[in-house]
Design a protein around this motif. Structure first.
Motif, PDB file in Angstrom:
ATOM      1  N   GLU A   1      38.802  42.129  31.611  1.00  0.00           N
ATOM      2  CA  GLU A   1      39.841  42.422  32.611  1.00  0.00           C
ATOM      3  C   GLU A   1      39.247  42.801  33.965  1.00  0.00           C
ATOM      4  OE1 GLU A   1      42.394  45.287  30.736  1.00  0.00           O
ATOM      5  OE2 GLU A   1      42.863  43.892  29.112  1.00  0.00           O
ATOM      6  N   ARG A   2      38.012  43.292  33.981  1.00  0.00           N
ATOM      7  CA  ARG A   2      37.341  43.613  35.247  1.00  0.00           C
ATOM      8  C   ARG A   2      36.987  42.354  36.027  1.00  0.00           C
ATOM      9  NH1 ARG A   2      32.814  47.385  33.003  1.00  0.00           N
ATOM     10  NH2 ARG A   2      34.084  48.015  31.246  1.00  0.00           N
ATOM     11  N   MET A   3      36.893  41.211  35.327  1.00  0.00           N
ATOM     12  CA  MET A   3      36.583  39.957  36.003  1.00  0.00           C
ATOM     13  C   MET A   3      37.832  39.335  36.621  1.00  0.00           C
ATOM     14  SD  MET A   3      34.099  37.948  36.836  1.00  0.00           S
ATOM     15  CE  MET A   3      32.718  38.188  35.737  1.00  0.00           C
ATOM     16  N   ASP A   4      39.005  39.639  36.093  1.00  0.00           N
ATOM     17  CA  ASP A   4      40.255  39.011  36.559  1.00  0.00           C
ATOM     18  C   ASP A   4      40.446  39.063  38.077  1.00  0.00           C
ATOM     19  OD1 ASP A   4      40.818  38.321  33.943  1.00  0.00           O
ATOM     20  OD2 ASP A   4      42.467  39.759  33.709  1.00  0.00           O
ATOM     21  N   PRO A   5      40.250  40.208  38.749  1.00  0.00           N
ATOM     22  CA  PRO A   5      40.456  40.218  40.198  1.00  0.00           C
ATOM     23  C   PRO A   5      39.503  39.281  40.951  1.00  0.00           C
ATOM     24  CG  PRO A   5      40.351  42.462  39.345  1.00  0.00           C
ATOM     25  CD  PRO A   5      39.958  41.549  38.221  1.00  0.00           C
ATOM     26  N   PHE A   6      38.283  39.143  40.469  1.00  0.00           N
ATOM     27  CA  PHE A   6      37.324  38.238  41.115  1.00  0.00           C
ATOM     28  C   PHE A   6      37.722  36.784  40.933  1.00  0.00           C
ATOM     29  CE2 PHE A   6      34.822  42.067  40.249  1.00  0.00           C
ATOM     30  CZ  PHE A   6      34.317  42.314  41.522  1.00  0.00           C
ATOM     31  N   GLU A   7      38.426  36.487  39.852  1.00  0.00           N
ATOM     32  CA  GLU A   7      38.858  35.123  39.557  1.00  0.00           C
ATOM     33  C   GLU A   7      40.272  34.832  40.066  1.00  0.00           C
ATOM     34  OE1 GLU A   7      36.852  32.829  38.453  1.00  0.00           O
ATOM     35  OE2 GLU A   7      35.222  34.259  38.221  1.00  0.00           O
ATOM     36  N   GLY A   8      40.897  35.827  40.676  1.00  0.00           N
ATOM     37  CA  GLY A   8      42.229  35.602  41.233  1.00  0.00           C
ATOM     38  C   GLY A   8      43.309  35.414  40.189  1.00  0.00           C
ATOM     39  N   VAL A   9      43.164  36.085  39.055  1.00  0.00           N
ATOM     40  CA  VAL A   9      44.191  36.036  38.005  1.00  0.00           C
ATOM     41  C   VAL A   9      45.355  36.914  38.453  1.00  0.00           C
ATOM     42  CG1 VAL A   9      44.681  36.708  35.610  1.00  0.00           C
ATOM     43  CG2 VAL A   9      42.520  35.596  36.178  1.00  0.00           C
ATOM     44  N   PRO A  10      46.588  36.465  38.420  1.00  0.00           N
ATOM     45  CA  PRO A  10      47.093  35.239  37.791  1.00  0.00           C
ATOM     46  C   PRO A  10      47.392  34.110  38.774  1.00  0.00           C
ATOM     47  CG  PRO A  10      48.929  36.713  38.159  1.00  0.00           C
ATOM     48  CD  PRO A  10      47.686  37.400  38.711  1.00  0.00           C
ATOM     49  N   HIS A  11      47.109  34.288  40.056  1.00  0.00           N
ATOM     50  CA  HIS A  11      47.534  33.302  41.050  1.00  0.00           C
ATOM     51  C   HIS A  11      46.618  32.082  41.158  1.00  0.00           C
ATOM     52  CE1 HIS A  11      50.606  36.112  42.177  1.00  0.00           C
ATOM     53  NE2 HIS A  11      49.693  37.040  42.359  1.00  0.00           N
ATOM     54  N   ASP A  12      45.293  32.284  41.082  1.00  0.00           N
ATOM     55  CA  ASP A  12      44.350  31.180  41.268  1.00  0.00           C
ATOM     56  C   ASP A  12      43.874  30.575  39.949  1.00  0.00           C
ATOM     57  OD1 ASP A  12      44.377  31.384  44.055  1.00  0.00           O
ATOM     58  OD2 ASP A  12      42.866  32.953  44.031  1.00  0.00           O
TER      59      ASP A  12
END
Length: 166
Positions: A74-85
């Motif tokens: 879950e710490r990686m999600d913001p770097f990957e733009g989850v859920p928009h990108d």
């Protein structure tokens, strides 16, 4: 155990550590029936991030990270733009130890475009994944046409830095 399969800039172990902390280990893995694409549109026109797309005879090589705890992904999600990108999906990857289920980030179709190129600094993170890749696959990545000469401000918008792996 929880696993994360990286096929893009997160094949750079230093980048993953800077983003989500230490992992138990990283090993080579292959995502079968997918192909690597540079079609995930970034915030800079014409510049791409990596993506994978289903292709029956496809093969994507990458780094499989064994996470220290399941919530670490879950710490990686913001770097990957989850859920928009990107969306995060469970996929089976092949390793020397056998098949392993892992989290994989896949770009949302509405965020992809044709004819994009990665920034040189972004592609360098993929090339840092050399320990996880076959020579042929690494050579093909090294031959990808990239955009050179982006200024520091543009790199920052792209989530890149000449001074930090993060």
């Amino acid at each position: 155990m929880a696993y994360y399969f990286a096929y893009g800039s997160n094949m750079n172990v230093a980048r993953v550590t800077a983003r989500i902390g230490e992992t138990r280990r990283a090993l080579p893995a292959v995502l079968e029936a997918y192909a690597l694409r540079f079609d995930k549109a970034s915030r800079i026109p014409g510049i791409a991030h990596a993506n994978v797309a289903p292709v029956p005879e496809g093969r994507v090589e990458g780094a499989l990270f064994e996470l220290c705890e399941p919530g670490q992904i879950e710490r990686m999600d913001p770097f990957e733009g989850v859920p928009h990108d990107y969306r995060r999906e469970r996929c089976i990857v092949q390793t020397a130890e056998g098949p392993i289920e892992a989290w994989v980030y896949i770009a949302r179709p509405e965020r992809t475009k044709p004819s994009l190129k990665p920034a040189r600094e972004y592609l360098d993170h993929l090339l840092a994944g050399r320990p996880f890749l076959s020579s042929d696959y690494h050579d093909r990545l090294a031959a990808v046409e990239a955009v050179d000469g982006l200024c520091d401000a543009t790199l920052t918008v792209l989530g890149l830095s000449r001074r930090s792996p993060r």
